[in-house]
Design an enzyme around this catalytic site. Structure first.
Site, PDB file in Angstrom:
ATOM      1  N   GLN A 130      -9.522  12.862  -1.046  1.00 20.83           N
ATOM      2  CA  GLN A 130      -8.758  13.602  -2.044  1.00 20.83           C
ATOM      3  C   GLN A 130      -9.198  15.055  -2.070  1.00 20.83           C
ATOM      4  O   GLN A 130     -10.273  15.398  -1.577  1.00 20.83           O
ATOM      5  CB  GLN A 130      -8.957  12.976  -3.434  1.00 20.83           C
ATOM      6  CG  GLN A 130      -8.464  11.538  -3.552  1.00 20.83           C
ATOM      7  CD  GLN A 130      -8.667  10.987  -4.966  1.00 20.83           C
ATOM      8  OE1 GLN A 130      -8.062  11.439  -5.917  1.00 20.83           O
ATOM      9  NE2 GLN A 130      -9.541  10.000  -5.086  1.00 20.83           N
ATOM     10  N   ASN A 155     -13.884   8.949  -1.985  1.00 16.36           N
ATOM     11  CA  ASN A 155     -14.494   7.816  -2.674  1.00 16.36           C
ATOM     12  C   ASN A 155     -14.179   6.582  -1.851  1.00 16.36           C
ATOM     13  O   ASN A 155     -13.015   6.225  -1.694  1.00 16.36           O
ATOM     14  CB  ASN A 155     -13.902   7.630  -4.080  1.00 16.36           C
ATOM     15  CG  ASN A 155     -14.235   8.785  -5.012  1.00 16.36           C
ATOM     16  OD1 ASN A 155     -15.252   9.441  -4.860  1.00 16.36           O
ATOM     17  ND2 ASN A 155     -13.357   9.028  -5.978  1.00 16.36           N
ATOM     18  N   CYS A 187       0.358   3.536   3.316  1.00 22.14           N
ATOM     19  CA  CYS A 187       0.830   3.149   4.639  1.00 22.14           C
ATOM     20  C   CYS A 187       2.153   3.885   4.911  1.00 22.14           C
ATOM     21  O   CYS A 187       2.821   4.336   3.988  1.00 22.14           O
ATOM     22  CB  CYS A 187       1.047   1.630   4.710  1.00 22.14           C
ATOM     23  SG  CYS A 187      -0.487   0.697   4.974  1.00 22.14           S
ATOM     24  N   HIS A 195      -4.097   0.957   8.098  1.00 22.49           N
ATOM     25  CA  HIS A 195      -4.648   0.540   6.806  1.00 22.49           C
ATOM     26  C   HIS A 195      -6.070  -0.010   6.929  1.00 22.49           C
ATOM     27  O   HIS A 195      -6.881   0.114   6.004  1.00 22.49           O
ATOM     28  CB  HIS A 195      -3.731  -0.531   6.202  1.00 22.49           C
ATOM     29  CG  HIS A 195      -4.107  -0.954   4.813  1.00 22.49           C
ATOM     30  ND1 HIS A 195      -3.661  -0.283   3.686  1.00 22.49           N
ATOM     31  CD2 HIS A 195      -4.886  -1.974   4.358  1.00 22.49           C
ATOM     32  CE1 HIS A 195      -4.155  -0.877   2.607  1.00 22.49           C
ATOM     33  NE2 HIS A 195      -4.892  -1.908   2.976  1.00 22.49           N
ATOM     34  N   HIS A 210      -8.576   7.162   3.021  1.00 22.53           N
ATOM     35  CA  HIS A 210      -8.073   8.434   2.501  1.00 22.53           C
ATOM     36  C   HIS A 210      -9.151   9.161   1.716  1.00 22.53           C
ATOM     37  O   HIS A 210     -10.111   8.548   1.242  1.00 22.53           O
ATOM     38  CB  HIS A 210      -6.868   8.201   1.572  1.00 22.53           C
ATOM     39  CG  HIS A 210      -7.240   7.626   0.232  1.00 22.53           C
ATOM     40  ND1 HIS A 210      -7.669   6.331   0.052  1.00 22.53           N
ATOM     41  CD2 HIS A 210      -7.272   8.189  -0.999  1.00 22.53           C
ATOM     42  CE1 HIS A 210      -7.928   6.108  -1.230  1.00 22.53           C
ATOM     43  NE2 HIS A 210      -7.706   7.222  -1.888  1.00 22.53           N
ATOM     44  N   CYS A 221       0.837  -1.209   0.000  1.00 21.00           N
ATOM     45  CA  CYS A 221       0.000   0.000   0.000  1.00 21.00           C
ATOM     46  C   CYS A 221       0.869   1.256   0.000  1.00 21.00           C
ATOM     47  O   CYS A 221       1.671   1.458   0.905  1.00 21.00           O
ATOM     48  CB  CYS A 221      -0.916   0.006   1.216  1.00 21.00           C
ATOM     49  SG  CYS A 221      -1.859   1.541   1.358  1.00 21.00           S
ATOM     50  N   HIS A 278      -6.720   1.894   1.633  1.00 22.29           N
ATOM     51  CA  HIS A 278      -6.283   2.677   2.806  1.00 22.29           C
ATOM     52  C   HIS A 278      -7.206   3.895   3.012  1.00 22.29           C
ATOM     53  O   HIS A 278      -7.539   4.576   2.048  1.00 22.29           O
ATOM     54  CB  HIS A 278      -4.831   3.124   2.595  1.00 22.29           C
ATOM     55  CG  HIS A 278      -4.178   3.606   3.841  1.00 22.29           C
ATOM     56  ND1 HIS A 278      -3.200   2.880   4.505  1.00 22.29           N
ATOM     57  CD2 HIS A 278      -4.352   4.727   4.581  1.00 22.29           C
ATOM     58  CE1 HIS A 278      -2.812   3.537   5.574  1.00 22.29           C
ATOM     59  NE2 HIS A 278      -3.501   4.673   5.644  1.00 22.29           N
TER      60      HIS A 278
END
Lengths: 382, 382
Positions: free
Chosen positions: B210, B195, B77, B155, B208, B74, B206
């Protein structure tokens, strides 16, 4: 355009209309619907979104619609023996009928739970006390019509495998239904389309398309007509934005995929889908019924040619949408220019393009490949 | 709003900016990026669609972006031992950095293959000979910025599992990046979003979000601002369309899901997604930086509450999009009203809603369930 339609109108047991369009005259279509279906009373409504200045259709009965049945239970196959389908005949060429689970076609009645809503044509704006009035976010009956168009009785065939004779019959049905649905009270726009592939949500495998008669001019069409009106304001009363785009593509020759005597197919300068093609008649015509019979024949042949290329791109059938953009029934007809738009979300052999927050939330699209590269790929798989 | 940001700015080996936002001050963030990445030179462009009066982003380098890597590889991470990730530190709280495969952030140079295109700011219209000019369908550099926001180094966690302390740090990062990206040359709108779920195309598991800094005001925002301007024209210079919608929902009480002292959450009257929620501050504020610190805390807590309900609807996490609608950088700021819009395409336990020809081709959406029923479901799973 006048082309002969070998047409037989019938009625299903729940009152829905079903019409046979045959490749040739003289085939009797008298088989009765042996099912004893309850009367067809679809209920739907349209709701106004004051932010996007747009209508959304609400059809709560659709949640239970048929979803990918086994081939032996396909409702679009002909009726064979005890397997009673939507089509009473034991064989057919092309057939159109009212969708059993339509998005449009009825109205909720006696909806006391929607305070203030449901008043058709009620004025918007503010009430005397300054609070938004009942009709600020109005709800209206979802009048209109949703039809299914079966292209063939062969469950395992597809649009690109239809014979020239059959393509002619499909075109005749499209023209007939465009003219007929334009006369249905409340219908403002007739949209002919095909959703192909479970990947994009097609719920039936049998080769078929659909026709919607919307009770409003759709958001995309409104926006395109506004652009066409601005273009005309700036360039003269006979100029057409779409004719200008065609001229621009023919001049640049960067994205043209195919040209025939009467039509042009190209990847648009600013596509939204990985594999998107726009097909325009060179002549400024508003809709399918305005084409001549030879033009229609040429167009159907071109559509098959282009859809075959979609299959060749990845050496297999890929999901696609085929959308016919026709002029609305009453407004902007002289500004409109007929087009067929083909779109596939397939972006790699086993990868579909998704539309997430940027597309769904902001209506901002990103292409991962240059449109000129896509056009070259389409030319390469001719 | 001014909230303390325990912020450390660093630069990755390819020149991209990476910023640590810590839950508390005093954590040294000095670990270097040990990868030897080639200089970051994203190339993208924006293309104008004269029909929809809109820009499409073209970023051809994104086709090769990382797609659902194994957890051990990933890139979000922390760097642990020999596994060099995008984040040099061996642990972090919140981190933001420039996307390695951005949709926006550069320009194609020396594009001789695009005849007539690529001229930034060239005028549109017709050339002397009446043919469309070079800039009729213009191509411009895709300036702007795309950042990734990691919410946690864990994660396997998710946004709804963040502590109140961490939510505060995420909010501080969002405010900081909104202010910073608004200053990036060419950026016209800052869009914060998440998303979540491979089903809607999230390419990394993971936790997150944007941030996009668009070089144009997006199509949806333009349309909403036009509606807000029409509303103001009809209802007075201080009236706000979004405030009127909030008042309408509070009066009808049919679709409200949650109210807190400063915010309201409801299913919109005309949603496009099966499970869609809009959250507005009652106060007329244009963006996240305009909220007070207590309001931000209340809002983050409400967002977690609502997203937890999305998980409870089907007794499992479902895909969603979380979209922050903020005022553009330069235009329509007084007309804008901050909102958070949550959308999930999940329509049944194992069925996603697809958007096919009616939605993609005509921008006409159909809901299968009444919005009032959806609101009741959201209330029931509190």
């Amino acid at each position: 355009m006048t082309i002969p339609t070998n047409k037989t109108r019938t009625v299903l047991s729940d009152g829905r209309e079903l019409i046979y369009f045959d490749d040739r005259p003289g085939i009797p279509r008298t088989a009765p619907d042996l099912r004893n279906l309850a009367p067809h009373r679809p209920q739907s409504e349209i709701r106004y979104d004051p932010v996007l200045d747009d209508w959304v259709i609400v059809a709560a009965h659709r949640q239970t619609r048929t979803n990918l049945p086994a081939a032996s239970e396909c409702p679009l196959c002909p009726t064979r023996g005890a397997s009673l389908s939507e089509i009473p005949a034991d064989d057919y060429h092309v057939v159109t009928f009212e969708n059993r689970f339509p998005s449009l076609g009825g109205a909720y009645e006696g909806r006391g739970d929607i305070a203030g809503g449901g008043v058709r044509g009620a004025p918007g704006g503010l009430a005397d006390d300054g609070a938004p009035s009942a009709a600020f976010q109005p709800i209206e009956p979802g009048v209109g019509r949703c039809e299914v168009v079966c292209f063939t009785s062969d469950h395992t065939s597809s649009f690109v495998r239809l014979s020239p004779e059959r393509l002619h019959t499909v075109a005749a049905a499209w023209v007939d239904r465009t003219l007929h649905l334009s006369q249905v009270p409340g219908v403002e726009q007739v949209f002919i389309f095909e959703n192909r592939g479970a990947e994009i949500g097609a719920t039936l495998d049998h080769p078929h398309g659909q026709i919607y008669g919307y009770p409003f001019v759709t958001s995309r069409t409104s926006r395109a007509l506004a652009s066409a009106a601005r273009w005309r304001d700036g360039h003269g009363s006979t100029s057409c934005l779409f004719c200008a785009i065609i001229a621009d593509e023919r001049e640049k020759r960067l994205r043209i995929v195919e040209e025939t005597p009467s039509f042009i197919a190209f990847v648009p300068a600013a596509p939204r889908f990985p594999y998107e093609l726009h097909v325009y008649p060179r002549r400024h015509v508003p809709d399918l019924p305005s084409l001549t019979a030879p033009e229609l024949t040429e167009l159907m042949s071109l559509q098959v040619d282009l859809l075959r290329r979609y299959e060749r791109l990845f050496d297999k059938p890929i999901p696609y949408m085929a959308c016919w953009h026709q002029a609305p029934v009453r407004v902007g007809r002289d500004l409109s220019h007929l087009s067929l738009q083909l779109m596939s979300p397939q972006r790699a052999p086993n990868v579909l393009k998704f539309f997430a927050s940027s597309e769904s939330g902001m209506h901002a699209y990103t292409m991962d490949v240059l449109p000129e590269t896509i056009a070259a790929r389409f030319r390469d798989v001719k």
